[in-house]
Design an enzyme around this catalytic site. Structure first.
Site: not given
Ligand code: PEP
Ligand code: MG
Length: 892
Positions: A96, A107, A352, A468, A777
């Site tokens: 992977r 990927m 994760r 997805h 400014s």
């Protein structure tokens, strides 16, 4: 020797979660989990530097990589007691990708690697399940052929469909071992026919093919698009993780799933996820079968009759729950986990930090502060300021009747209306033409990403909350309804069939990504309420930030909106916008076209009360907060008609000869109007205009002070100053008017006169200009234009090409060019303050609402940023993050 390979497994690992830059997110977290003693199949990670090497050396791998990978595989063999290529107890591998930040689905992945005509028999024998072995083999061939050999996976899907029909089966699960073996044979034949070589039988050949393909996939178009959208540098490269396979498809005691430790849509503190019994790898996210809930509570909530993991595998569920708690506490953040249960034994495949909606991000951050897990400042740092845009999505007015034509999962919040399109390409074309569309798909795939980005909303008829479509839409902040099983897409005839309706392409629907409903037609919407967790976070942000946040507002509507978003004053009121409204443009034209000063004064006398009432209202809304009003800036011809028809129309309305008007328009024509007769140059040529504006400002200040009782301190700003003498001239004029109005009113008004810094000369001569200017400014729109010598109105013709060719990364008109324009700002700030140490410094170009530019402003020690009303919350949060970041730098 370069260390290319890091191993993990069996309670130990080389590397840890801190090493994500070279192990990639996936490799780093697997190493961390292995070190924590969690059940992780052993594996190895090839570092991201190998990817860099691969691209720098004509797509070849370093010589010393091979031996290191083989050593890693030996370690895996030792832990598992299996052999890679062994024909009696084969070790199978997954290969992977894993970049520094997750790029979901972008990927390539290869599973079941190591299978061949011999090892498949052994696998069947070991598992006591030949059907499983042949199914695994055909999956491997299919994936490998697609990823490594470049054969379209549709070819295999077609073969499978034909064979299923021939065997009289409906589902994949109906096929027997012999039938799968037959299908496998057909797959291999197709490969040999199309490539002229057989499917590789040597596991080592397979392995290097897969590793090369994963590195190659870093540059595939969808990964490149994703990186572009998320500003991920191409140099980062991807790591490759090779890991021992575990199987979720070994019968009814096996399963595979994905879970979030908290609800990624709402942020609720409850384990949230989906799984499939007897399934492998990507089956859950691919949306092929509708997955089951992990917890019983979620199952009941969703009204599903399919049992939860809690029910069917209580022991594995309990262990998984413990691991979730442990990982969340360890990482102090919500986790996104992948797991497989192989014959009752739980394996963790990924952890994760979980992607979440902004709403969920805020709830999780606020809850974690309450739980004592993180500090208020950490909570502030956890919210991506740009994502606050998501909160600004409208929702459907609850009072209106809903014509529901279907429903699915509330996959990404917010409501969106648009015309139906069925392909990503159509969505892109529509967006380019300024049409709003809803992308309707059976399910989406990474190839659709550009269309998803272009659409207002996404509707799919298949797939779960982790499909997805759902994951990508949440990331993009686009409303999405996923898995609307009550609806059907008929792609051939371009129809969406819902409850009681059949709609064609172009029909307008509304999707409610917060409830999962699909409605017919356009529906009234409500603007979101910014309270609750949002208000809490903003309060913490306000406590942490140093810079104040003002708004660019020219109208009462904008000013009120900005106040409700927390603006602390007006940093830029562009007075010219006030002259375009209603019949004012007419008076303005009279003024511009007047023959002489006397004529101009007649028209200006008519404009005065209009400006005065505008300013009075702005002062009242801002109730004592600073209000910066800029004198007229644009070249005068912007107010005049352009085409012949317009000229004729305006001439007749003004009772003037069209030809005369045409001559006056021609006379005002400029070759480079942005570098022409504009800014303070107008006040110098036509002092009566600036006088009128100054009078309107001071009279309004008197009126507002009397009306509201609040102290009104107008800040009058002179545009496009390059010479101190220009400012001196205009300031003298303003001071004269101020004095006159104060005497007339018998009231003292404090005021400031300052300048915009929008020319390099002004920045360089700031110490001199500061003798006259009471504030600066930074007008970074013009300062970018004049520093680069790029016309801000024409830049879009070539900036995208520059970006594509890697000449610049960011459009400097969107995100400040720190090195050039930024240097001028630093110089001007330093020199200005040398002359006038207490002078107020702000920014009012578009960059004032851009998070990266706001970080720059913090580092340049500006006092405030000013941005459009809807960006005010973004600026408040960015300013806080910048302040916390720079405090941290000082601390350590
Ligand atoms: C600027 O130049 O940055 C600015 C704020 O002024 P304008 O955009 O009106 O020219
Ligand atoms: Mg400007």
């Amino acid at each position: 020797m370069t260390k290319w390979v890091y191993t993990f497994g069996d309670g130990a690992a080389e590397g840890s979660a801190a090493d994500r830059n070279f192990l990639g997110g996936k490799g780093a977290n697997l190493a961390e989990m292995a070190s924590l003693g969690l059940p992780v199949p052993p594996g190895l990670t090839i570092v991201t530097d190998a990817c860099t090497f691969y691209y720098q050396n004509g797509r070849s791998l370093p010589d010393d990589l091979k031996a290191q990978v083989l050593d890693g595989i030996k370690a895996m063999e030792a832990v598992t007691g299996r052999g890679f290529g062994d024909t009696s107890l084969p070790l199978l591998l997954s290969v992977r990708s894993g970049a520094r930040t997750s790029m979901p689905g972008m990927m390539d992945t290869v599973l079941n690697l190591g299978l061949n005509d011999q090892t498949v028999e052994a696998l069947g024998h070991n598992a006591g399940d030949a059907r499983f072995a042949w199914d695994s083999y055909r999956r491997f061939i299919q994936m490998y052929a697609d990823v490594v050999m470049g054969i379209d996976h549709e070819v295999f899907a077609e073969i499978l469909e034909d064979e299923k029909a021939r065997f009289g089966h409906e589902l994949d699960t109906d096929l027997s071992a012999v039938e799968w073996q037959h299908v496998t044979g057909l797959y291999k034949e197709v490969i040999e026919e199309s490539l002229g070589e057989p499917f590789p039988q040597d596991p080592h050949v397979q392995l290097w093919g897969a590793i090369g393909a994963v590195f190659a996939s870093w540059m595939n178009p969808r990964a490149v698009t994703y990186r572009h959208l998320h500003a991920i540098p191409a140099e980062w490269g991807t790591a490759v993780t090779v890991q021992a396979m575990v199987f979720g498809n070994l019968g009814s005691t096996s399963a595979t799933g994905v879970a979030f430790t908290r609800n990624p849509s709402t942020g609720e503190k409850a384990l949230y996820g989906e799984f499939l019994v007897n399934a492998q790898g990507e089956d859950v996210v691919a949306g092929i079968r509708t997955p089951q809930s992990i917890t019983e509570a979620a199952r009941i909530d969703s009204g599903s009759d399919k049992p939860s993991l809690e029910k069917v595998m209580p022991e594995a569920f309990a262990e998984f729950g413990r691991i979730c708690d442990r990982l969340e506490a360890h990482y102090r953040d919500m986790q996104d986990l992948e797991f497989t249960i192989e014959r009752g034994k739980l394996w963790m495949l990924q952890a994760r930090s979980g992607k979440r909606t902004t709403k969920a991000a805020m709830k999780i951050a606020v809850d974690m502060v309450a739980e004592g897990v993180i500090t208020q400042e950490e909570a502030v740092l956890r919210i991506d300021p740009s994502s606050l845009d998501q909160l600004l999505h409208p929702t459907i007015d609850p009072k209106v009747e809903r014509h529901i034509i279907g429903s699915g999962l509330p996959a990404s919040p917010g409501a969106a209306t648009g015309a139906i399109v069925f392909t990503a390409e159509e969505a892109v074309i529509a967006a380019e033409e300024g049409r709003k569309v809803i992308l309707v798909r059976v399910e989406t795939s990474p190839e659709d990403i550009h269309g998803m980005h272009a659409a207002e909303g996404i509707l799919t008829t298949r797939g779960g909350m982790t499909s997805h479509a759902a994951v990508v839409a949440r990331g993009m902040g686009i409303p999405c309804v996923a898995g609307a099983g009550t609806m059907r897409v008929d792609l051939r005839n371009e129809l969406l069939v819902g409850m009681g309706v059949t709609l064609g392409k172009g029909a307008v629907i509304t999707i409610d990504g917060s409830s999962g409903q699909v409605l017919k037609g356009e529906v009234p919407m409500l603007q979101p309420e910014l309270s609750g967790d949002f208000a809490q976070l903003m309060q913490w942000a306000d406590k942490a930030r140093r810079m104040t946040v003002r708004t660019n507002a020219d109208t009462p509507v904008d000013a009120r909106a900005a106040r409700s978003f927390g603006a602390e004053g007006i940093g830029l009121c562009r007075t010219e916008h006030m002259f375009f409204e209603g019949d004012r443009i007419q008076v303005m034209r009279e003024m511009i076209l007047a023959e002489d000063e006397a004529g101009r004064r007649v028209a200006l006398d008519k404009l005065l009360p209009m400006q005065r009432s505008d300013f009075t209202e702005l002062f009242a809304i801002m109730h004592g907060l600073p209000v910066t009003i800029r004198l007229l800036d644009p070249p005068l011809h912007e107010f005049l008609p352009k085409t012949e028809e317009e000229i004729a129309e305006v001439a007749s309305a003004m009772g003037m000869e069209a030809q005369l008007l045409s001559q006056r328009v021609d006379a005002l024509h400029e070759f480079n109007p942005m570098l022409g007769h504009r800014g303070c140059r107008l006040a110098i040529s036509y002092p009566e205009i600036a006088e009128m504006q100054a009078r309107a400002i001071f009279e309004a200040a008197v009126a507002a002070a009397r009306e509201t009782g609040a102290a009104v301190v107008p800040e009058i700003m002179v545009p496009l100053v390059g010479l101190k003498a220009e400012l001196d001239y205009v300031k003298a004029l303003i001071d004269k008017v101020a004095k006159a109005v104060m005497t007339e009113a018998g009231l003292d008004i404090s005021y400031l006169v300052g300048t915009m810094i929008e020319l390099p000369r002004a920045a360089l001569r700031a110490h001199v200009i500061a003798e006259a200017a009471e504030f600066f400014s930074f007008g970074t729109n013009d300062l970018t234009q004049t520093t680069f010598g790029i016309s801000r109105d024409d830049a879009s013709a070539f900036i995208p090409t520059y970006q594509r060719k890697g000449i610049i990364e960011q459009d400097p008109f969107i995100s400040l060019d720190f090195d050039g324009v930024g240097e001028l700002i630093r110089i001007a700030a330093e020199r200005g303050r040398k002359t006038r140490p207490d002078m107020k410094l702000g920014i009012c170009g578009e960059h004032g609402g851009d998070p990266a530019s706001i970080h720059f402003c913090e580092s340049a020690n500006l006092d405030y940023v000013s941005c459009s009303p809807f960006r005010v919350p973004i600026a408040r949060l960015s300013a806080a993050q910048a302040a916390i970041g720079s405090a941290a730098k000082v601390d350590h």
